[in-house]
Scaffold this motif. Structure first.
Motif, PDB file in Angstrom:
ATOM      1  N   SER A  52      34.493  65.612  56.646  1.00  0.00           N
ATOM      2  CA  SER A  52      34.184  64.260  57.096  1.00  0.00           C
ATOM      3  C   SER A  52      35.453  63.514  57.519  1.00  0.00           C
ATOM      4  O   SER A  52      35.502  62.873  58.572  1.00  0.00           O
TER       5      SER A  52
ATOM      6  N   THR B 161      36.713  62.823  61.517  1.00  0.00           N
ATOM      7  CA  THR B 161      37.024  61.450  61.945  1.00  0.00           C
ATOM      8  C   THR B 161      38.408  61.396  62.585  1.00  0.00           C
ATOM      9  O   THR B 161      38.587  60.726  63.615  1.00  0.00           O
TER      10      THR B 161
ATOM     11  N   VAL C   7      40.154  57.501  56.592  1.00  0.00           N
ATOM     12  CA  VAL C   7      40.916  58.074  57.702  1.00  0.00           C
ATOM     13  C   VAL C   7      41.028  57.063  58.843  1.00  0.00           C
ATOM     14  O   VAL C   7      42.121  56.804  59.365  1.00  0.00           O
ATOM     15  N   ALA C   8      39.897  56.454  59.204  1.00  0.00           N
ATOM     16  CA  ALA C   8      39.923  55.474  60.298  1.00  0.00           C
ATOM     17  C   ALA C   8      40.851  54.317  59.940  1.00  0.00           C
ATOM     18  O   ALA C   8      41.667  53.871  60.759  1.00  0.00           O
TER      19      ALA C   8
ATOM     20  N   LEU D  64      29.463  60.878  51.656  1.00  0.00           N
ATOM     21  CA  LEU D  64      30.231  61.705  52.587  1.00  0.00           C
ATOM     22  C   LEU D  64      31.116  60.857  53.498  1.00  0.00           C
ATOM     23  O   LEU D  64      32.011  61.380  54.154  1.00  0.00           O
ATOM     24  N   LEU D  65      30.865  59.537  53.568  1.00  0.00           N
ATOM     25  CA  LEU D  65      31.545  58.733  54.592  1.00  0.00           C
ATOM     26  C   LEU D  65      32.828  58.053  54.114  1.00  0.00           C
ATOM     27  O   LEU D  65      33.575  57.530  54.927  1.00  0.00           O
TER      28      LEU D  65
ATOM     29  N   GLN E  34      33.160  66.699  52.390  1.00  0.00           N
ATOM     30  CA  GLN E  34      33.950  65.468  52.350  1.00  0.00           C
ATOM     31  C   GLN E  34      35.311  65.660  53.027  1.00  0.00           C
ATOM     32  O   GLN E  34      35.772  64.786  53.756  1.00  0.00           O
TER      33      GLN E  34
ATOM     34  N   THR F 172      43.154  62.202  54.905  1.00  0.00           N
ATOM     35  CA  THR F 172      41.828  62.636  54.449  1.00  0.00           C
ATOM     36  C   THR F 172      41.792  62.728  52.928  1.00  0.00           C
ATOM     37  O   THR F 172      40.832  62.310  52.278  1.00  0.00           O
TER      38      THR F 172
ATOM     39  N   VAL G 215      32.544  53.066  61.531  1.00  0.00           N
ATOM     40  CA  VAL G 215      32.459  53.869  60.309  1.00  0.00           C
ATOM     41  C   VAL G 215      32.168  52.974  59.101  1.00  0.00           C
ATOM     42  O   VAL G 215      31.374  53.333  58.224  1.00  0.00           O
TER      43      VAL G 215
ATOM     44  N   PRO H 114      35.698  59.398  52.989  1.00  0.00           N
ATOM     45  CA  PRO H 114      36.878  59.973  53.634  1.00  0.00           C
ATOM     46  C   PRO H 114      36.991  59.547  55.104  1.00  0.00           C
ATOM     47  O   PRO H 114      38.087  59.247  55.579  1.00  0.00           O
ATOM     48  N   ALA H 115      35.849  59.479  55.791  1.00  0.00           N
ATOM     49  CA  ALA H 115      35.875  59.044  57.187  1.00  0.00           C
ATOM     50  C   ALA H 115      36.408  57.619  57.289  1.00  0.00           C
ATOM     51  O   ALA H 115      37.246  57.309  58.148  1.00  0.00           O
TER      52      ALA H 115
END
Lengths: 285, 323
Positions: free
Chosen positions: A250, A254, B178-179, B171-172, A247, B154, B234, B174-175
């Motif tokens: 991830s 990004t 961040v975006a 898992l996505l 995590q 993050t 995302v 945090p992505a």
């Protein structure tokens, strides 16, 4: 893991590396434990009352009528609870309390170390807990709750104050039918397996044992007569921090992608456009 | 009953803005070969107070506010404490380090942009004397700050991910955070540059307070478009993964956003106001040579900021609906 100042300075350099390579340890649960056998439970709720009495927990009221369950769920003031599990026409009682996992999510996420394995049990240090609520979000069994009154997260302690004096937890000592038993976990395990076999022979086809190896082994084993869904327990509970390294990655990946896609590419385009403009005599744009 | 209420959503939002603005500002400045030097400075100057305000919200949200220092120190025996398995423990140190570094960097930039003789206030000139020897390290520190900014944004996602709430635990998340953080950070920088505030900050850092050139705003708007597209991708990945490829519990949880009690805020606020409308305008702006009317230049970053807040809000509250 508690760090001295020197350790911290040392680790801060390799912190992220340590994070990525950190492996989830899988200790098998040993020592004392609890066995709950739903086939012996008569739903008298003596365990609930004994828990409230010993731990000085106030009663709770709710405005629902016509149901057996009261209170409706575990809370900061209710650490042991009897509920009714239903599956079609079949039903059984079910006792809920902290599972005292070997790989306890509350211990993993606790930012202060207040939630810790205290010997064999998972205990939240009431003098050290800051009441951030992280364990509440992390627990796969929805056990700890934040108390409005104390401002801390509270849950079943397996009566560690009684156990330390050679006594058994209040719930087990109050149970009149032997549905809750306290003892060496490996002995309880043997007993529980024999009981499951006996139940299956006598017509409880769905009888099974819960807690032997889940999350490194639960401190509380359950002999259940209905399929697992009836009890609202997770089939394969996962540690809240099982994927934490991925995590972190991830998010950071990004960030790296965003650094390249708009910013670096934009700069490339502008640089090309400028060179182009320069070679064609400094035209606008 | 929810354990984490809306103040935490505000925190997740403004910590994201603070870290994202520096991340975006530094990269604009680094790749732009000095054309956008003011941007990382604006980001730090506004980011440090945002981080401090966010940390205050975190403390207020604790059940035992006066024990907040337990995050950093153990009393018996006295020692520092850092627990690698707990994102909140790591995050506390990251926030502290980022805020301290930010203050040092603001002081460094400020000292470098003035002549020592100009500093009439004795306290400030004393401070300048102390900080000036660090000046050669400014570039190195700005890279350290970039890494810390990436860790800050993050962390806001990992904090929610390391739980057993089905909406957060994939898992996505945090992505996605961040975006969104870089997107809202960029929006803050745009908002500051198109209003007069950027000129005030330029004066503060020893500039002439001239208007920001149109070309700079155009480049920033293009970068903002790029970040927004990544964020949209995302977000789609996040939703589709939970709805179709994850556990049944996750599908139920994401349903809270798509069709449940949060659906109006999610579709109307996060998707349409926060992403689709700004992206459409920025795309039109990037492909034609027309300038924004001032209203649009002001509205679009505001919408991105609003969308970023609503994203944190629906994810934070929606994730706790089941529990």
């Amino acid at each position: 893991m508690h760090l001295s100042r020197r350790d911290f300075l040392h680790f801060s350099g390799v912190g992220l590396g340590g994070l990525l390579w950190r492996k989830e340890s899988s200790p098998q649960k040993t020592g004392m434990g609890m066995l709950y056998d739903t086939s012996k439970c008569v739903g008298c709720r003596a365990c609930q009352m004994a828990c409230k009495n010993w731990n000085k927990l106030p009663g709770e009221s709710n405005d629902r009528e016509g149901i057996y369950e009261s209170p409706l769920d575990l809370s900061a003031d209710t650490w042991t609870l009897i509920k009714l599990a239903e599956h079609g026409d079949a039903w059984s009682f079910s006792n809920y309390q902290c599972m005292h996992c070997a790989e306890a999510s509350c211990v993993s996420v606790c930012p202060t170390g207040a939630a810790a394995h205290n010997g064999e049990f998972v205990v939240i240090d009431q003098e050290w807990c800051i009441g951030c609520g992280y364990c509440v979000q992390a627990c796969p069994f929805n056990v700890p709750h934040r108390s409005e009154e104390t401002g801390t997260a509270r849950k079943c302690t397996f009566c560690n104050d009684r156990v330390a004096n050679g006594d058994q937890p209040a719930c087990a000592s109050a149970c009149p039918t032997g549905a809750l038993t306290w003892g060496q976990r490996d002995e309880l395990l043997v007993k529980a397996k024999e009981r499951v076999d006996a139940l299956r022979i006598s017509g409880f086809a769905d009888a099974h044992l819960y807690g032997e190896s889940e999350l490194g082994g639960l401190g509380r084993l359950s002999v259940l007569t209905l399929p697992l869904e009836a009890y609202g327990l997770p089939q394969s509970p996962r540690s809240a921090t099982a994927n934490v390294a991925v995590q972190w990655l991830s998010g950071l990946v990004t960030a790296a992608v965003v650094a390249v896609v708009p910013f670096w590419l934009l700069h490339r385009r502008e640089a090309v456009a400028q060179r182009h403009a320069g070679s064609s005599g400094g035209r606008e744009q | 009953m929810m354990t984490w209420e809306w103040p935490l959503a505000v925190y997740l939002w403004i910590a994201g803005i603070a870290g994202g603005a520096y991340f975006a500002g530094f990269l604009m400045s680094h790749f732009g070969k000095g054309r956008y030097q003011l941007l990382p400075r604006i980001a730090m100057f506004l980011g440090v107070p945002l981080i401090l305000l966010g940390s205050l919200l975190l403390v207020v949200d604790l059940g035992q506010q006066l024990r907040a220092w337990h995050l950093f120190f153990r009393a018996q025996p006295p020692r520092l404490i850092l627990l690698f398995s707990s994102p909140m423990s790591i995050g506390g140190w990251i926030l502290l380090a980022y805020a301290l570094l930010g203050i040092v960097m603001i002081a460094l930039w400020w000292v470098q942009s003035f002549d020592p003789a100009e500093l009439r206030l004795s306290v400030l000139s004393g401070l300048a004397l102390v900080i000036r020897p660090l000046a050669p390290a400014t570039t190195a520190l700005s890279w350290v700050a970039l890494v810390l900014a990436a860790l800050v944004i993050t962390y806001t996602g990992v904090l929610l991910s390391a739980t057993n709430q089905a909406l957060w635990a994939g898992l996505l998340l945090p992505a996605l955070f961040v975006a969104s953080a870089i997107s809202t950070g960029m929006a803050l920088l745009l908002l500051v540059t198109v209003t007069g505030f950027g000129r005030v900050l330029d004066l503060l850092f020893g500039g002439e307070g001239e208007p920001i050139p149109k070309q700079v705003v155009r480049s920033m708007s293009r970068a903002s478009l790029g970040v927004g597209i990544v964020e949209l991708v995302v977000l789609v990945g996040f939703v589709v993964w939970l709805a179709a490829f994850s556990t049944p519990a996750a599908a139920t949880a994401v349903g809270v956003l798509l069709t449940g009690p949060m659906s109006l805020l999610f579709w109307g606020g996060v998707v349409v106001l926060g992403l689709v409308i700004p992206l459409a305008f920025e795309l039109a702006h990037a492909t034609t040579n027309r300038e924004y009317a001032l209203g649009a230049a002001f509205m679009l970053p505001s919408l991105v900021l609003l969308g970023g807040f609503l994203l944190r809000l629906v994810v934070l509250l929606g994730g706790q609906v089941q529990g």
